[in-house]
Write an enzyme that holds these catalytic residues in place. Structure first.
Site, short mmCIF file in Angstrom:
data_model
loop_
_atom_site.label_atom_id
_atom_site.label_comp_id
_atom_site.label_asym_id
_atom_site.label_seq_id
_atom_site.Cartn_x
_atom_site.Cartn_y
_atom_site.Cartn_z
N LYS A 134 -21.88 29.47 41.43
CA LYS A 134 -22.32 30.74 42.02
C LYS A 134 -22.77 31.67 40.92
CE LYS A 134 -18.68 30.73 45.43
NZ LYS A 134 -17.48 31.44 45.82
N GLY A 135 -23.66 32.54 41.24
CA GLY A 135 -24.05 33.58 40.30
C GLY A 135 -24.03 34.88 41.04
N ASP A 165 -31.88 34.34 26.48
CA ASP A 165 -30.47 34.12 26.85
C ASP A 165 -30.06 32.69 26.54
OD1 ASP A 165 -27.95 34.68 27.73
OD2 ASP A 165 -28.43 34.54 29.87
N LEU A 212 -22.88 23.79 43.50
CA LEU A 212 -22.89 23.57 42.05
C LEU A 212 -22.27 24.74 41.30
CD1 LEU A 212 -26.52 22.14 41.68
CD2 LEU A 212 -24.40 20.86 41.41
N ARG A 272 -26.22 31.34 45.11
CA ARG A 272 -25.31 30.21 45.17
C ARG A 272 -26.19 29.00 44.89
NH1 ARG A 272 -20.80 29.90 49.17
NH2 ARG A 272 -19.77 31.90 48.98
N CYS A 273 -25.67 28.07 44.14
CA CYS A 273 -26.50 26.91 43.80
C CYS A 273 -25.91 25.66 44.43
CB CYS A 273 -26.56 26.73 42.29
SG CYS A 273 -27.10 28.23 41.47
N PHE A 316 -26.49 36.73 42.10
CA PHE A 316 -27.45 36.74 43.20
C PHE A 316 -27.42 35.47 44.02
CE2 PHE A 316 -30.95 39.75 41.34
CZ PHE A 316 -30.09 40.84 41.51
O1 11G Z 1 -30.88 26.08 36.63
C1 11G Z 1 -30.01 25.29 36.98
N1 11G Z 1 -30.20 23.95 36.93
C2 11G Z 1 -31.50 23.44 36.49
C3 11G Z 1 -29.22 23.07 37.30
C4 11G Z 1 -28.75 25.84 37.51
C5 11G Z 1 -29.03 26.49 38.84
C6 11G Z 1 -29.52 25.57 39.90
N2 11G Z 1 -27.66 24.88 37.60
C7 11G Z 1 -26.28 25.32 37.69
C8 11G Z 1 -25.80 25.46 39.08
C9 11G Z 1 -24.68 26.42 39.00
C10 11G Z 1 -24.85 27.18 37.76
C11 11G Z 1 -25.97 26.60 37.00
C12 11G Z 1 -27.92 23.53 37.62
N3 11G Z 1 -26.97 22.63 37.92
C13 11G Z 1 -27.24 21.32 37.97
N4 11G Z 1 -28.45 20.87 37.71
C14 11G Z 1 -29.46 21.69 37.37
#
Ligand code: 11G
Length: 661
Positions: A66-67, A181, A64, A71-72, A69
């Site tokens: 990267k940050g 934030d 999804l 990877r999502c 810290f």
């Molecule tokens: O918090 C997130 N949610 C709930 C989310 C963040 C991290 C898992 N993200 C994205 C992924 C990459 C950057 C932020 C989400 N992406 C899709 N659904 C929920």
């Protein structure tokens, strides 16, 4: 530039890759630190990860983002098939106690939250390699993505999203939590276009002004002047960020964006920003009420919700997913919808209409119970082809709809065919066993087509109409109607004041005899009659809907013509079998063979019915609402004026199209 006041810097965590890049206005620049670590080679995450405590297995899906810290990934629970958005944080990135503490804080705080507009925290676990945080998946990513595709949003959309953000934020503030934030990338949007406030990496418990830490951790985006001036972060600082979010969505760029970060900070401290002239004065006022330098001068969340921008402007209940990439076509609710919403609330309470919740296991007649419980859920008999008025539009069209196309400029045949093909309709359910002597929409159409075509074919040209019947036999016709098929069905009042609704799933309920008698039809040949006072429980919600529409028509719509007749209490009223709407007209077919066509533009009407001696009567209701009834045979013999002939031609075309469909 002095950045030394910022104690620690969190890498650009959990931002979608697409949102990273040059620091946004108000963002803290990459502060000088001791040396940054060389890029460590990250071991590939296994295709399936297992929670050793529960034994649950999760399969890794797409990345999804990267940050710093984490990877999502999208991950699927292999037992339940439920999907999550998962933050995967390598253990080696949180080896230092303060790094670990940050993650633990985020988890412990997020775990306690439960609100419709806050990302759901599901669970977390860790193995030798990683910490896994399982969060609600938001398939439409975030407002940052929508903003990237759209640049600016319309005011109704801004209201739609801001209301949800404010709802989530009020929940946090009421629990003494600051988000710290708020930015587009932290407003996630799920499959249903609902917004969820997320990323609690920088969130903290609200402290007194004295206790507040004066340092800024991380890379917050829309910094408030007091935070830059090191007076600490309060709830008002979150409100400031909200103002910046609103500005960005309305204007297309952040309010204090400059090429130089030092300059940006200066602008923030002086609250110096441009206001594009295309932003409405009300929106401008709200933004300036939020972007106040002194936190105590800033509007509160409740004051924002009460501002004219929200109270005087329309907020859609829902946004179409297409609005993620293109400007949606949004319609403010019509007076009819407002009326129904108000009455439905008083009838069914504030939540969903009761009819949507009627349990199926009600006693008595099981068939009825099933049907009633299915009213709102199904629309099996509604064949909708999209036309200029969308099917989701609120009870858009009522008996007195005015359109801009004058009917006298009869559209060219081609256009009229097009308009007819853009029709949508509702149909009475048909029984499984065909019944020979029961008229169906098809047989009424066929018969009407036959008699009207032959009348038009034999009609001589004439400039005047033949003499009309001075005392025509009484017949019933539709004097008012309301299309509420986006929710329940099509309602109509007959000229004897009885009212009926053809529900979306094909059942029909009418109220006669001053609403004391209820006629209910499961299908075209399954009819029931009840006293209103002893109506089976299962039909009460449907009756309430009919009453709702009846009241609306009574209070808001004009009678469609001057031709009335008394209620005949003994026999059931004719049953609407089918209604069809085109761009220009509404066609209604009844089970006694009557056909009615209403032309929207000038409220003229054509009614074809059979008299008791078997002859056909054709009634024309003029724009002045005066009715003229002719023997069809007379029209065929003597011809008629072009006003009527044009309309008859249109009706024949409409029926042809309808018969072919
Ligand atoms: O918090 C997130 N949610 C709930 C989310 C963040 C991290 C898992 N993200 C994205 C992924 C990459 C950057 C932020 C989400 N992406 C899709 N659904 C929920």
């Amino acid at each position: 530039m002095d950045t030394g006041c910022f104690a620690a810097v969190n890498p650009d965590m959990f931002k979608p890759c697409s949102e990273r890049g040059p620091p946004q206005q108000g963002g803290v620049p990459p502060v000088k630190t001791s040396r940054t670590k060389p890029e460590q080679s990250k071991p590939e995450l296994a295709q399936v990860v297992t929670d050793s405590r529960t034994g649950r297995r999760y399969s890794k899906g797409k990345l999804l983002g990267k940050g710093g810290f984490a990877r999502c990934y999208e991950m699927t629970d292999l037992t339940s098939n439920k999907m999550y958005a998962v933050k995967v944080i390598p253990q080696n990135r949180v080896s230092k106690p303060h790094q670990r503490e940050k993650i633990t804080n985020e988890i412990e705080l997020h775990k306690t939250l439960s609100h419709k507009h806050v990302v759901k925290f599901s669970h977390h676990f860790e193995d030798q390699d990683n910490i896994y945080i399982f969060l609600e998946l938001c398939s439409r990513k975030s407002l940052a993505h929508i903003w990237k595709a759209r640049h600016t949003l319309t005011e109704p959309e801004v209201r739609y999203y801001l209301r949800q953000i404010i709802s989530g934020l009020k929940y946090l503030h009421n629990r003494g939590i600051l988000h710290r934030d708020l930015k587009l990338g932290n407003f996630f949007v799920n499959e249903n276009m609902e917004l969820r406030l997320g990323d609690f990496g920088l969130a903290a418990k609200l402290e007194t002004v004295e206790q507040r830490k004066k340092t800024i951790c991380g890379t917050p985006n829309y910094l408030a002047p007091e935070v830059l001036n090191r007076h600490g972060h309060g709830t008002e600082s979150d409100v400031w960020s909200l103002g910046c979010v609103m500005y960005t969505l309305m204007c297309g760029n952040p309010p204090f964006e400059t090429l130089d970060l030092k300059e940006t900070y200066k602008c923030i401290k002086e609250v110096r920003y441009n206001m594009p002239s295309n932003v409405s004065p009300t929106a401008q006022k709200l933004i300036s009420g939020i972007l106040q330098k002194n936190p105590s001068d800033r509007l509160s969340l409740d004051q924002i919700l009460n501002h004219d921008f929200f109270s005087k402007g329309f907020t859609p209940d829902k946004l179409p997913p297409s609005s993620c990439v293109m400007v949606p076509e949004l319609h403010p609710p019509s007076p009819a919808k407002k009326f129904f919403t108000k009455v439905a609330k008083s009838l069914f309470g504030k939540k969903k209409a009761k009819v949507e919740k009627i349990p199926c296991e009600e006693k008595d007649d099981k068939d009825l119970s099933k049907l009633v419980s299915g009213i709102v859920k199904s629309s099996i008999n509604r064949q909708i082809s999209y036309k200029t008025v969308g099917p989701n539009e609120a009870p858009s069209t009522t008996g007195q709809l005015v359109s801009s196309v004058p009917l006298e400029q009869t559209p060219a045949e081609e256009e009229s065919r097009k308009s007819i093909s853009r029709s949508f309709k509702g149909t009475m359910a048909s029984s499984a066993e065909p019944c020979e002597d029961v008229l169906t929409p098809a047989s009424v159409t066929e018969l009407a087509l036959k008699v009207l075509s032959s009348c038009l074919a034999t009609m001589p040209s004439a400039t005047r109409n033949p003499p009309c019947l001075s005392r025509p036999q009484t017949f019933l016709w539709v004097s008012k109607w309301v299309d509420y098929s986006n929710k329940y069905g099509f309602g109509y009042q007959l000229s004897n004041r009885s009212v009926g609704v053809l529900f979306n799933e094909g059942t029909h309920l009418s109220l006669c005899d001053q609403r004391k008698t209820v006629h209910y039809c499961l299908t075209n040949n399954k009819h029931f009659t009840f006293q209103a006072s002893s109506l089976p429980e299962q039909l009460r919600s449907q009756k309430q809907i009919v009453e709702l529409m009846a009241n609306y028509m009574e209070q808001n719509l004009m009678e469609g013509g001057d031709l009335h007749c008394d209620e005949q209490t003994s026999s059931p009223p004719p049953l609407l079998l089918q209604w069809v709407k085109t761009d220009h007209a509404l066609l209604m077919l009844f089970n006694n063979g009557t056909l009615q066509v209403n032309f929207y533009t000038d409220h003229t009407k054509i009614i074809l019915c059979k008299s008791s001696d078997g002859s056909y009567l054709l009634t024309y209701i003029s724009r002045e609402r005066v009715s003229y009834t002719y023997l069809l045979s007379m029209l065929a013999e003597m011809g008629c004026a072009s006003e009527l002939r044009h309309r008859l031609r249109y009706v024949v075309q409409l029926l042809h199209h309808h018969a072919d469909a």
